[in-house]
Design an enzyme around this catalytic site. Structure first.
Site, PDB file in Angstrom:
ATOM      1  N   THR A  13      -0.806  -1.303   8.705  1.00 33.30           N
ATOM      2  CA  THR A  13      -2.222  -1.698   8.619  1.00 33.30           C
ATOM      3  C   THR A  13      -2.372  -3.215   8.492  1.00 33.30           C
ATOM      4  O   THR A  13      -3.100  -3.850   9.267  1.00 33.30           O
ATOM      5  CB  THR A  13      -2.867  -1.006   7.386  1.00 33.30           C
ATOM      6  OG1 THR A  13      -2.701   0.402   7.528  1.00 33.30           O
ATOM      7  CG2 THR A  13      -4.339  -1.333   7.277  1.00 33.30           C
ATOM      8  N   LYS A 108       1.772  -6.256  -3.846  1.00 31.12           N
ATOM      9  CA  LYS A 108       1.423  -6.506  -5.259  1.00 31.12           C
ATOM     10  C   LYS A 108       2.441  -5.902  -6.213  1.00 31.12           C
ATOM     11  O   LYS A 108       2.715  -6.462  -7.268  1.00 31.12           O
ATOM     12  CB  LYS A 108       0.017  -5.998  -5.578  1.00 31.12           C
ATOM     13  CG  LYS A 108      -0.265  -4.573  -5.154  1.00 31.12           C
ATOM     14  CD  LYS A 108      -1.097  -4.556  -3.912  1.00 31.12           C
ATOM     15  CE  LYS A 108      -1.065  -3.188  -3.267  1.00 31.12           C
ATOM     16  NZ  LYS A 108      -2.007  -3.025  -2.216  1.00 31.12           N
ATOM     17  N   VAL A 135      -3.764  -9.393  -3.834  1.00 27.34           N
ATOM     18  CA  VAL A 135      -4.803  -9.107  -4.829  1.00 27.34           C
ATOM     19  C   VAL A 135      -6.183  -9.149  -4.187  1.00 27.34           C
ATOM     20  O   VAL A 135      -6.580 -10.161  -3.606  1.00 27.34           O
ATOM     21  CB  VAL A 135      -4.759 -10.127  -5.996  1.00 27.34           C
ATOM     22  CG1 VAL A 135      -5.822  -9.793  -7.034  1.00 27.34           C
ATOM     23  CG2 VAL A 135      -3.383 -10.158  -6.635  1.00 27.34           C
ATOM     24  N   GLU A 193      -2.882   3.554  -0.896  1.00 30.13           N
ATOM     25  CA  GLU A 193      -1.454   3.242  -0.859  1.00 30.13           C
ATOM     26  C   GLU A 193      -0.693   4.409  -0.236  1.00 30.13           C
ATOM     27  O   GLU A 193      -1.207   5.542  -0.195  1.00 30.13           O
ATOM     28  CB  GLU A 193      -0.934   3.026  -2.285  1.00 30.13           C
ATOM     29  CG  GLU A 193      -1.548   1.840  -2.982  1.00 30.13           C
ATOM     30  CD  GLU A 193      -1.320   0.553  -2.222  1.00 30.13           C
ATOM     31  OE1 GLU A 193      -0.167   0.146  -2.060  1.00 30.13           O
ATOM     32  OE2 GLU A 193      -2.302  -0.047  -1.762  1.00 30.13           O
ATOM     33  N   ASP A 204      -1.939   0.574  -8.961  1.00 31.58           N
ATOM     34  CA  ASP A 204      -2.237  -0.490  -7.996  1.00 31.58           C
ATOM     35  C   ASP A 204      -3.111  -1.576  -8.646  1.00 31.58           C
ATOM     36  O   ASP A 204      -2.828  -2.776  -8.525  1.00 31.58           O
ATOM     37  CB  ASP A 204      -2.944   0.124  -6.777  1.00 31.58           C
ATOM     38  CG  ASP A 204      -3.375  -0.915  -5.773  1.00 31.58           C
ATOM     39  OD1 ASP A 204      -2.501  -1.409  -5.036  1.00 31.58           O
ATOM     40  OD2 ASP A 204      -4.569  -1.264  -5.734  1.00 31.58           O
ATOM     41  N   LYS A 208      -2.235  -5.683  -9.650  1.00 30.79           N
ATOM     42  CA  LYS A 208      -3.082  -6.837  -9.316  1.00 30.79           C
ATOM     43  C   LYS A 208      -3.519  -7.579 -10.587  1.00 30.79           C
ATOM     44  O   LYS A 208      -3.542  -8.809 -10.624  1.00 30.79           O
ATOM     45  CB  LYS A 208      -4.296  -6.363  -8.519  1.00 30.79           C
ATOM     46  CG  LYS A 208      -3.914  -5.783  -7.153  1.00 30.79           C
ATOM     47  CD  LYS A 208      -5.088  -5.032  -6.533  1.00 30.79           C
ATOM     48  CE  LYS A 208      -4.689  -4.367  -5.227  1.00 30.79           C
ATOM     49  NZ  LYS A 208      -5.699  -3.412  -4.741  1.00 30.79           N
TER      50      LYS A 208
HETATM   51  N1  HSE Z   1      -4.769   0.723  -1.991  1.00 34.73           N
HETATM   52  C1  HSE Z   1      -5.336  -0.548  -2.217  1.00 34.73           C
HETATM   53  C2  HSE Z   1      -6.800  -0.382  -2.580  1.00 34.73           C
HETATM   54  C3  HSE Z   1      -5.198  -1.394  -0.982  1.00 34.73           C
HETATM   55  O1  HSE Z   1      -7.340   0.714  -2.370  1.00 34.73           O
HETATM   56  O2  HSE Z   1      -7.405  -1.298  -3.104  1.00 34.73           O
HETATM   57  C4  HSE Z   1      -5.415  -2.835  -1.226  1.00 34.73           C
HETATM   58  O3  HSE Z   1      -4.533  -3.368  -2.162  1.00 34.73           O
END
Ligand code: HSE
Length: 433
Positions: A13, A108, A135, A193, A204, A208
């Site tokens: 992506t 990240k 981030v 993810e 996630d 960040k």
């Molecule tokens: N899986 C992450 C989100 C992608 O949904 O924010 C971007 O870091």
């Protein structure tokens, strides 16, 4: 004019978004960077699939499966690690820095868990390690913290930094949709993810926040000190009660300077509806940064997606092509006063939902526990039974500011009462003052 040649480790992506932007906006990017930025190669697992994509996109560059060959290609000056995950991303990033290449990464997890070591290696090798795309997708929040707000003592920052989680909560609130159904849509749109539990369990966002907190407070990255909760326990019932009380439930990352340390936490929170963050919906991200000189600044934009994240990759590439020096420099030790706080130490108002038997005296027993523990109640909402024959009712309490340790004591005592028929639901309230 010589080009800057880049190598893409990964053409998923974010890699595709990056290659697309570099081709489509080549003229503007060349003008801003001072030189053309050219994709000189990409490394993928499935060459045929990647070649089908480049052909369809009208792009042409060599594609292989050999990461080491790309890293050691003397014609490549910048390596973009866009593969994600733990390995080989970590090994590749180290190898690229060792080989004297600048690295831009969207990873990240890699920066949150190995960032201190990798930044030190980059310093030793006199090259740059950039991670703006790691981030908040397309929002230039690393640049804002490390450059635009460099004059400030940052007091706190709070953000919606997981697009998938925000998309799920927004759809649950506005359209009453089912959690699993919205998650499947987020996956199909390329927001989630590879392992979506990273999104829904807060990992996630925690990656960040660990990065943002380190830059904001000039500490090493300390992922292990974070308090982490996700949104998998959030139900439509709590979303609806929060709305009735004038709040929206959002998954927040909060980093705050306290007298005795730094508080770093990610969890769902009730935010007053009048706050801008409460109105950030869908896959959008937003981060409020409060500095002593500037006050509060709001940084809003797409937090995930091919071109939004690709935009941040290209911004770092342009900086490096211009010869930008390393802006991220973190200390290697944490001064004592900056040690992370224990989760129980921090205070805020809390939302509690109790399922209680519908009979006289229950409210008095509940109130007695709060009274004994000196927890002040801000609001109480008792609902009628959901169905005529139901013998239990939901009871919602909003406390005034109290330590989490004390509210957890109250929950232990509440759950010992016979009339509390299921585990108490606890959510934090973040007023963003
Ligand atoms: N899986 C992450 C989100 C992608 O949904 O924010 C971007 O870091």
């Amino acid at each position: 004019m010589n080009a800057v040649n880049i190598g893409l480790l990964g053409l998923g992506t974010v890699g595709q978004g990056t290659a697309t932007i570099l081709a489509r906006n080549a003229e503007e990017i060349t003008r801003r960077a001072g030189v053309p930025i050219r994709v000189a190669g990409a490394v993928v697992r499935d060459v045929a699939k990647a070649e089908a994509w480049t052909a369809a996109a009208g792009l042409s560059f060599p594609i292989t499966t050999d990461g080491d060959a790309l890293i050691n290609d003397p014609d490549i000056q910048i390596v973009c690690e866009l593969a994600g995950g733990e390995e080989p991303a970590h090994r590749w990033t180290r190898a690229a820095l060792e080989a004297g290449k600048h690295v831009v990464t969207a990873n990240k997890a890699l920066i949150a868990t190995h960032g201190n070591e990798l930044l030190a290696l980059a310093r030793d090798k006199r090259v740059s390690l950039r991670f703006e795309p790691a981030v908040a997708g397309g929002i230039p929040v690393i640049k804002a913290l490390s450059e635009g707000l460099a004059a400030n003592r940052i007091e706190w920052l709070a953000g919606i930094i997981n697009g998938t989680g925000n998309f799920i909560l927004s759809e649950m609130a506005s359209r009453g949709r089912d959690f699993a159904d919205v998650l499947a849509e987020a996956q199909s749109l390329g927001y989630a993810e590879a392992d979506p539990t990273f999104d829904v369990e807060g990992i996630d966002a925690a990656h960040k926040l660990a990065i943002l907190g380190a830059i904001a407070f000039d500490t090493p990255i300390d992922f292990d000190s974070l308090c982490i909760e996700g949104i998998s326990g959030i139900t439509g019932v709590d979303v609806a009660f929060a709305e009735q009380l004038g709040y929206r439930i959002k998954h927040l990352g909060v980093a705050r300077r306290r007298e005795h340390g730094v508080e770093l936490r990610v969890h769902p929170a009730l935010i007053p509806m009048k706050r801008l963050l409460a109105n950030v919906d869908g896959v959008m991200n937003a981060v409020v940064i409060h500095g002593d000189a500037v006050g509060s600044t709001l940084h809003y934009g797409a937090g995930a997606g091919a071109e939004a994240t690709g935009s941040a990759v290209v911004a770092d590439l342009v900086d490096l092509a211009r010869g930008g020096s390393e802006p991220i420099s973190l200390p290697s030790t944490v001064p004592d006063k900056r040690a992370a706080l224990e989760p129980g130490d921090f205070s805020c108002p809390f939302y509690l939902r109790l399922e209680v038997t519908d009979q006289p005296g229950v409210m008095a027993a509940v109130a007695a526990i709060f009274g004994t523990l000196e927890i002040s109640i801000e609001a109480i909402l008792q609902k009628e039974p959901a169905a005529h024959e139901d013998t239990t009712v939901p009871l919602i309490l909003l406390t005034r500011t109290v330590t989490e340790a004390r509210v957890r004591d109250a929950i232990t005592q509440l759950e010992a009462l016979e009339d509390i028929v299921s585990p108490v639901v606890l959510l934090r309230v973040e007023t963003l003052d």
